[in-house]
Design a protein around this motif. Structure first.
Motif, PDB file in Angstrom:
ATOM      1  N   ALA A   1      -2.394  24.214  24.060  1.00  0.00           N
ATOM      2  CA  ALA A   1      -2.079  23.226  23.092  1.00  0.00           C
ATOM      3  C   ALA A   1      -2.628  23.558  21.454  1.00  0.00           C
ATOM      4  N   ALA A   2      -3.801  24.143  21.481  1.00  0.00           N
ATOM      5  CA  ALA A   2      -4.127  24.464  20.303  1.00  0.00           C
ATOM      6  C   ALA A   2      -3.462  25.670  19.464  1.00  0.00           C
ATOM      7  N   VAL A   3      -3.020  26.455  20.275  1.00  0.00           N
ATOM      8  CA  VAL A   3      -2.244  27.651  19.765  1.00  0.00           C
ATOM      9  C   VAL A   3      -0.841  27.177  19.010  1.00  0.00           C
ATOM     10  N   LEU A   4      -0.284  26.156  19.949  1.00  0.00           N
ATOM     11  CA  LEU A   4       1.054  25.451  19.473  1.00  0.00           C
ATOM     12  C   LEU A   4       0.750  24.557  18.209  1.00  0.00           C
ATOM     13  N   VAL A   5      -0.355  23.847  18.098  1.00  0.00           N
ATOM     14  CA  VAL A   5      -0.504  23.214  17.045  1.00  0.00           C
ATOM     15  C   VAL A   5      -0.727  24.033  15.742  1.00  0.00           C
ATOM     16  N   ALA A   6      -1.554  25.063  15.854  1.00  0.00           N
ATOM     17  CA  ALA A   6      -1.601  26.227  14.894  1.00  0.00           C
ATOM     18  C   ALA A   6      -0.329  26.678  14.524  1.00  0.00           C
ATOM     19  N   TRP A   7       0.355  27.058  15.385  1.00  0.00           N
ATOM     20  CA  TRP A   7       1.910  27.716  15.278  1.00  0.00           C
ATOM     21  C   TRP A   7       2.645  26.638  14.134  1.00  0.00           C
ATOM     22  N   TYR A   8       2.740  25.371  14.653  1.00  0.00           N
ATOM     23  CA  TYR A   8       3.428  24.328  13.636  1.00  0.00           C
ATOM     24  C   TYR A   8       2.914  24.306  12.405  1.00  0.00           C
ATOM     25  N   GLY A   9       1.497  24.435  12.245  1.00  0.00           N
ATOM     26  CA  GLY A   9       1.034  24.413  10.924  1.00  0.00           C
ATOM     27  C   GLY A   9       1.189  25.212  10.114  1.00  0.00           C
ATOM     28  N   VAL A  10       1.474  26.931  10.764  1.00  0.00           N
ATOM     29  CA  VAL A  10       1.939  27.911   9.894  1.00  0.00           C
ATOM     30  C   VAL A  10       3.154  27.648   9.429  1.00  0.00           C
ATOM     31  N   ILE A  11       4.276  27.361  10.492  1.00  0.00           N
ATOM     32  CA  ILE A  11       5.593  27.276  10.181  1.00  0.00           C
ATOM     33  C   ILE A  11       5.695  25.919   9.021  1.00  0.00           C
ATOM     34  N   SER A  12       5.155  25.108   8.900  1.00  0.00           N
ATOM     35  CA  SER A  12       5.232  24.131   8.047  1.00  0.00           C
ATOM     36  C   SER A  12       4.687  24.505   6.582  1.00  0.00           C
ATOM     37  N   ALA A  13       3.493  25.250   6.653  1.00  0.00           N
ATOM     38  CA  ALA A  13       2.621  25.659   5.445  1.00  0.00           C
ATOM     39  C   ALA A  13       3.270  27.147   4.686  1.00  0.00           C
ATOM     40  N   LEU A  14       3.907  27.933   5.739  1.00  0.00           N
ATOM     41  CA  LEU A  14       4.184  29.134   4.829  1.00  0.00           C
ATOM     42  C   LEU A  14       5.560  29.614   5.083  1.00  0.00           C
ATOM     43  N   VAL A  15       6.274  28.750   5.952  1.00  0.00           N
ATOM     44  CA  VAL A  15       7.764  29.330   6.107  1.00  0.00           C
ATOM     45  C   VAL A  15       8.600  28.526   5.093  1.00  0.00           C
ATOM     46  N   THR A  16       9.111  28.990   4.182  1.00  0.00           N
ATOM     47  CA  THR A  16      10.046  28.153   3.214  1.00  0.00           C
ATOM     48  C   THR A  16      11.592  28.235   3.443  1.00  0.00           C
TER      49      THR A  16
ATOM     50  N   PRO B   1      15.014  27.813   5.107  1.00  0.00           N
ATOM     51  CA  PRO B   1      15.459  26.720   6.116  1.00  0.00           C
ATOM     52  C   PRO B   1      15.764  27.328   7.297  1.00  0.00           C
ATOM     53  N   VAL B   2      16.609  28.481   7.233  1.00  0.00           N
ATOM     54  CA  VAL B   2      17.153  28.995   8.463  1.00  0.00           C
ATOM     55  C   VAL B   2      16.007  29.396   9.218  1.00  0.00           C
ATOM     56  N   VAL B   3      15.211  30.435   8.835  1.00  0.00           N
ATOM     57  CA  VAL B   3      14.078  30.833   9.495  1.00  0.00           C
ATOM     58  C   VAL B   3      13.062  29.669  10.096  1.00  0.00           C
ATOM     59  N   GLN B   4      13.004  28.655   9.240  1.00  0.00           N
ATOM     60  CA  GLN B   4      12.039  27.501   9.769  1.00  0.00           C
ATOM     61  C   GLN B   4      12.586  26.856  10.798  1.00  0.00           C
ATOM     62  N   PHE B   5      14.078  26.656  10.875  1.00  0.00           N
ATOM     63  CA  PHE B   5      14.951  25.975  11.938  1.00  0.00           C
ATOM     64  C   PHE B   5      14.724  26.619  13.150  1.00  0.00           C
ATOM     65  N   VAL B   6      14.719  27.991  13.178  1.00  0.00           N
ATOM     66  CA  VAL B   6      14.761  28.916  14.302  1.00  0.00           C
ATOM     67  C   VAL B   6      13.401  28.794  14.992  1.00  0.00           C
ATOM     68  N   LEU B   7      12.127  28.803  13.939  1.00  0.00           N
ATOM     69  CA  LEU B   7      10.871  28.780  14.500  1.00  0.00           C
ATOM     70  C   LEU B   7      10.605  27.564  15.146  1.00  0.00           C
ATOM     71  N   TYR B   8      11.245  26.409  14.329  1.00  0.00           N
ATOM     72  CA  TYR B   8      11.059  24.999  14.787  1.00  0.00           C
ATOM     73  C   TYR B   8      11.689  24.866  16.148  1.00  0.00           C
ATOM     74  N   ALA B   9      12.805  25.372  16.526  1.00  0.00           N
ATOM     75  CA  ALA B   9      13.399  25.344  17.687  1.00  0.00           C
ATOM     76  C   ALA B   9      12.551  26.022  18.704  1.00  0.00           C
TER      77      ALA B   9
END
Length: 213
Positions: A86-101, A103-111
């Motif tokens: 759970a901690a890893v997944l929360v950190a992953w979500y935070g990294v996507i939100s903060a560092l990935v700009t 839109p396509v890459v962000q969509f793939v990572l969120y999916a």
């Protein structure tokens, strides 16, 4: 009138079962309060709930405490692993939100994130009932829980729906649950018995097939 209140009447059996679920609910809440023991508490909750669902329970307190003590070490280790995931997944979500700009890459990572979260959730749904029913290493328990969640999708989805529906009603219509009072009285135990009916049927298939084999 006497037959209605006889010990073996349908009414009294129903009231007895409700009382059993309430006792189970209290035991779960008390033993889960230290947080670190939630894994063992969930295992004991599912163990006792499946016994209630199949009519094989002896005493609610005795069944619960026996499972809690017997699975304390392994269930706590599994609970720690799940918290780590759970901690890893929360950190992953935070990294996507903060560092990935992009839109396509962000969509793939969120999916990918949502898919992995779903897989972890449904595995968690099975892991403690499985641990309550079978013996095995932590690795085997996690692997078999994951395989069962895929192999029995209807059971997985129904059990998950029961939990999500109850949580949704609590959040969006708290008065329906007495502003949380229902959870303190019977909520956790009641859900465990409903889902335990499904899990027990699935597990019995594997027990019988292994005995026949």
């Amino acid at each position: 009138m006497g037959s209605i209140f006889a010990a073996d009447s349908p009414l009294m059996r129903t009231l007895t079962r409700i009382a059993d679920v309430m006792i189970l609910n209290i035991l779960f809440i008390v033993t889960a309060l230290p947080v670190i023991t939630i894994g063992a508490a969930l295992t004991a909750l599912n163990f006792t709930a499946m016994r209630i669902a199949t009519g094989t329970d002896r005493t609610i307190t005795g069944d619960y405490l026996r499972s809690f003590r017997g699975n304390l070490r392994q269930a706590t280790a599994i609970w720690g692993i799940l918290l780590g995931l759970a901690a890893v997944l929360v950190a992953w979500y935070g990294v996507i939100s903060a560092l990935v700009t992009d839109p396509v890459v962000q969509f793939v990572l969120y999916a990918g994130w949502y898919i992995i979260v779903f897989l972890v959730v449904v595995m968690t749904l099975w892991v403690f009932p499985y641990l309550a029913k079978f013996e095995g290493s932590i690795r085997e328990t996690l692997r078999n829980a994951r395989l069962l969640s895929w192999r029995h999708p209807l059971t997985t989805l129904f059990a998950l729906t029961v939990i999500v529906l109850c949580a949704t009603v609590t959040v969006f219509s708290p008065q329906a649950t007495g502003y949380g009072l229902l959870w303190l009285l019977i909520g956790f135990g009641g859900i465990a018995v409903v889902d335990g009916t499904l899990f027990a049927r699935i597990f019995d298939r594997y027990i019988h097939s292994s005995e026949e084999g």
